[in-house]
Design a protein around this motif. Sequence first.
Motif, mmCIF file in Angstrom:
data_model
loop_
_atom_site.group_PDB
_atom_site.id
_atom_site.type_symbol
_atom_site.label_atom_id
_atom_site.label_comp_id
_atom_site.label_asym_id
_atom_site.label_seq_id
_atom_site.Cartn_x
_atom_site.Cartn_y
_atom_site.Cartn_z
ATOM 1 N N LEU A 169 -45.916 -7.892 20.512
ATOM 2 C CA LEU A 169 -45.799 -8.115 19.069
ATOM 3 C C LEU A 169 -46.948 -7.457 18.320
ATOM 4 O O LEU A 169 -46.757 -6.904 17.228
ATOM 5 C CB LEU A 169 -45.764 -9.618 18.788
ATOM 6 C CG LEU A 169 -44.475 -10.337 19.178
ATOM 7 C CD1 LEU A 169 -44.676 -11.847 19.164
ATOM 8 C CD2 LEU A 169 -43.342 -9.951 18.238
ATOM 9 N N ALA A 172 -46.465 -3.789 17.858
ATOM 10 C CA ALA A 172 -45.449 -3.466 16.854
ATOM 11 C C ALA A 172 -46.004 -3.502 15.434
ATOM 12 O O ALA A 172 -45.371 -3.005 14.497
ATOM 13 C CB ALA A 172 -44.284 -4.442 16.976
ATOM 14 N N GLU A 174 -46.626 -4.409 11.838
ATOM 15 C CA GLU A 174 -45.857 -5.124 10.818
ATOM 16 C C GLU A 174 -44.351 -4.975 11.019
ATOM 17 O O GLU A 174 -43.565 -5.499 10.217
ATOM 18 C CB GLU A 174 -46.250 -4.613 9.426
ATOM 19 C CG GLU A 174 -47.691 -4.897 9.026
ATOM 20 C CD GLU A 174 -47.990 -6.389 9.031
ATOM 21 O OE1 GLU A 174 -47.194 -7.158 8.443
ATOM 22 O OE2 GLU A 174 -49.009 -6.794 9.617
ATOM 23 N N VAL A 175 -43.952 -4.271 12.062
ATOM 24 C CA VAL A 175 -42.522 -4.064 12.319
ATOM 25 C C VAL A 175 -41.919 -5.300 12.969
ATOM 26 O O VAL A 175 -42.451 -5.812 13.957
ATOM 27 C CB VAL A 175 -42.307 -2.839 13.242
ATOM 28 C CG1 VAL A 175 -40.823 -2.657 13.544
ATOM 29 C CG2 VAL A 175 -42.885 -1.583 12.601
ATOM 30 N N TRP A 176 -40.819 -5.785 12.408
ATOM 31 C CA TRP A 176 -40.131 -6.934 12.978
ATOM 32 C C TRP A 176 -39.455 -6.544 14.279
ATOM 33 O O TRP A 176 -38.923 -5.439 14.401
ATOM 34 C CB TRP A 176 -39.081 -7.475 12.005
ATOM 35 C CG TRP A 176 -39.633 -8.073 10.756
ATOM 36 C CD1 TRP A 176 -39.845 -7.443 9.570
ATOM 37 C CD2 TRP A 176 -40.052 -9.426 10.556
ATOM 38 N NE1 TRP A 176 -40.367 -8.313 8.644
ATOM 39 C CE2 TRP A 176 -40.495 -9.542 9.220
ATOM 40 C CE3 TRP A 176 -40.075 -10.556 11.374
ATOM 41 C CZ2 TRP A 176 -40.969 -10.725 8.686
ATOM 42 C CZ3 TRP A 176 -40.542 -11.746 10.841
ATOM 43 C CH2 TRP A 176 -40.980 -11.826 9.517
ATOM 44 N N LYS A 177 -39.447 -7.466 15.269
ATOM 45 C CA LYS A 177 -38.821 -7.211 16.562
ATOM 46 C C LYS A 177 -37.796 -8.300 16.872
ATOM 47 O O LYS A 177 -38.058 -9.488 16.665
ATOM 48 C CB LYS A 177 -39.863 -7.176 17.675
ATOM 49 C CG LYS A 177 -40.773 -5.952 17.632
ATOM 50 C CD LYS A 177 -40.003 -4.692 17.973
ATOM 51 C CE LYS A 177 -40.896 -3.479 18.005
ATOM 52 N NZ LYS A 177 -40.128 -2.248 18.346
ATOM 53 N N ILE A 206 -46.399 -16.756 15.338
ATOM 54 C CA ILE A 206 -45.470 -15.717 14.924
ATOM 55 C C ILE A 206 -44.810 -16.089 13.604
ATOM 56 O O ILE A 206 -44.786 -17.251 13.210
ATOM 57 C CB ILE A 206 -44.370 -15.469 15.981
ATOM 58 C CG1 ILE A 206 -43.583 -16.757 16.252
ATOM 59 C CG2 ILE A 206 -44.954 -14.889 17.272
ATOM 60 C CD1 ILE A 206 -42.395 -16.569 17.176
ATOM 61 N N ARG A 221 -35.556 -12.318 13.904
ATOM 62 C CA ARG A 221 -36.495 -11.272 14.298
ATOM 63 C C ARG A 221 -37.906 -11.818 14.112
ATOM 64 O O ARG A 221 -38.113 -12.779 13.352
ATOM 65 C CB ARG A 221 -36.274 -9.996 13.494
ATOM 66 C CG ARG A 221 -36.373 -10.167 11.990
ATOM 67 C CD ARG A 221 -36.095 -8.867 11.268
ATOM 68 N NE ARG A 221 -36.320 -9.012 9.827
ATOM 69 C CZ ARG A 221 -36.307 -7.995 8.968
ATOM 70 N NH1 ARG A 221 -36.072 -6.765 9.412
ATOM 71 N NH2 ARG A 221 -36.521 -8.204 7.680
ATOM 72 N N TYR A 222 -38.859 -11.207 14.789
ATOM 73 C CA TYR A 222 -40.189 -11.808 14.888
ATOM 74 C C TYR A 222 -41.290 -10.760 14.678
ATOM 75 O O TYR A 222 -41.110 -9.579 14.963
ATOM 76 C CB TYR A 222 -40.382 -12.445 16.274
ATOM 77 C CG TYR A 222 -39.266 -13.362 16.685
ATOM 78 C CD1 TYR A 222 -39.314 -14.723 16.398
ATOM 79 C CD2 TYR A 222 -38.143 -12.868 17.356
ATOM 80 C CE1 TYR A 222 -38.276 -15.571 16.772
ATOM 81 C CE2 TYR A 222 -37.100 -13.721 17.728
ATOM 82 C CZ TYR A 222 -37.173 -15.056 17.434
ATOM 83 O OH TYR A 222 -36.154 -15.891 17.808
ATOM 84 N N ARG A 223 -42.438 -11.253 14.205
ATOM 85 C CA ARG A 223 -43.647 -10.440 14.211
ATOM 86 C C ARG A 223 -44.856 -11.370 14.292
ATOM 87 O O ARG A 223 -44.749 -12.564 13.991
ATOM 88 C CB ARG A 223 -43.737 -9.532 12.982
ATOM 89 C CG ARG A 223 -43.933 -10.226 11.656
ATOM 90 C CD ARG A 223 -43.944 -9.212 10.509
ATOM 91 N NE ARG A 223 -44.102 -9.853 9.216
ATOM 92 C CZ ARG A 223 -43.988 -9.217 8.064
ATOM 93 N NH1 ARG A 223 -43.684 -7.919 8.029
ATOM 94 N NH2 ARG A 223 -44.154 -9.866 6.921
ATOM 95 N N SER A 225 -48.128 -13.356 13.493
ATOM 96 C CA SER A 225 -48.754 -13.876 12.272
ATOM 97 C C SER A 225 -50.260 -13.625 12.308
ATOM 98 O O SER A 225 -50.815 -13.222 13.336
ATOM 99 C CB SER A 225 -48.499 -15.385 12.156
ATOM 100 O OG SER A 225 -49.195 -16.078 13.182
#
Length: 238
Positions: A169, A172, A174-177, A206, A221-223, A225
């Motif tokens: 994470l 990645a 600031e890109v959401w996954k 997250i 979707r996640y990123r 925190s």
Amino acid sequence: MIRVTMIEDEKEIAHFHSLFLKKVDGFELVSKALTFEEGIQQLKTFKPDLLLLDVYIGDQNGLDILKQVRLEERNIDVILITSANDTYTVQTGYRFGVIDYLVKPFTFARFKEALQRYQAMRQETQQGSFVQKEIDQFIQRTEKASAVEKRSFPKGITEVTAMRILHALAEAGEVWKTAAELEEATTISHVSLRKYLRFFDEQSFIQKDLVYLTHGRPFNRYRLSEQGREFLDKNDFV
């Protein structure tokens, strides 16, 4: 001799913790309570130096005992010993001045470490006054110990796997996954990944975003925190 009261509603666990305590020099168990009300009464009767406090006591919350002890300004130090590892409980314990936080199940070595750390703290704070350097050293050691304790994970969550997902994470940015993308990046099974994502969400490590589609089911979707980044910075030991 440091006088100890234990409030733990499970008899078998209380028994084993009593055996642990006997193995550490300088401590004496003066009372042991199995209920919330019994615990309150024993604190008044025995006036211990240290309280080993469970959070889940029957259908009542041990944090209410912690809050009452602080409200009444009793000279009692508290170590939380509990299976509760949610954000609210951890933060409440910290804000109301617990000196350590042990997540069940734990080893005797970790239990002994907590007691000996407390023992050393008591000895260091017995003098009449302190110079700034002594205060700084004491506070810094306490903060360092807290940072180490934050590395502990609940049963079923391992450090290596958790860090692998957090690193994915972090990379990645600031890109959401999606869970599928994280599964591919970490080679962790879908079922295990979901378990870790739930845990990260509970700990506010997250951010989660629910995406709605014109057709088909919505998906999460996640990123990472900001709190997750801070945790990773402090505990990046893998």
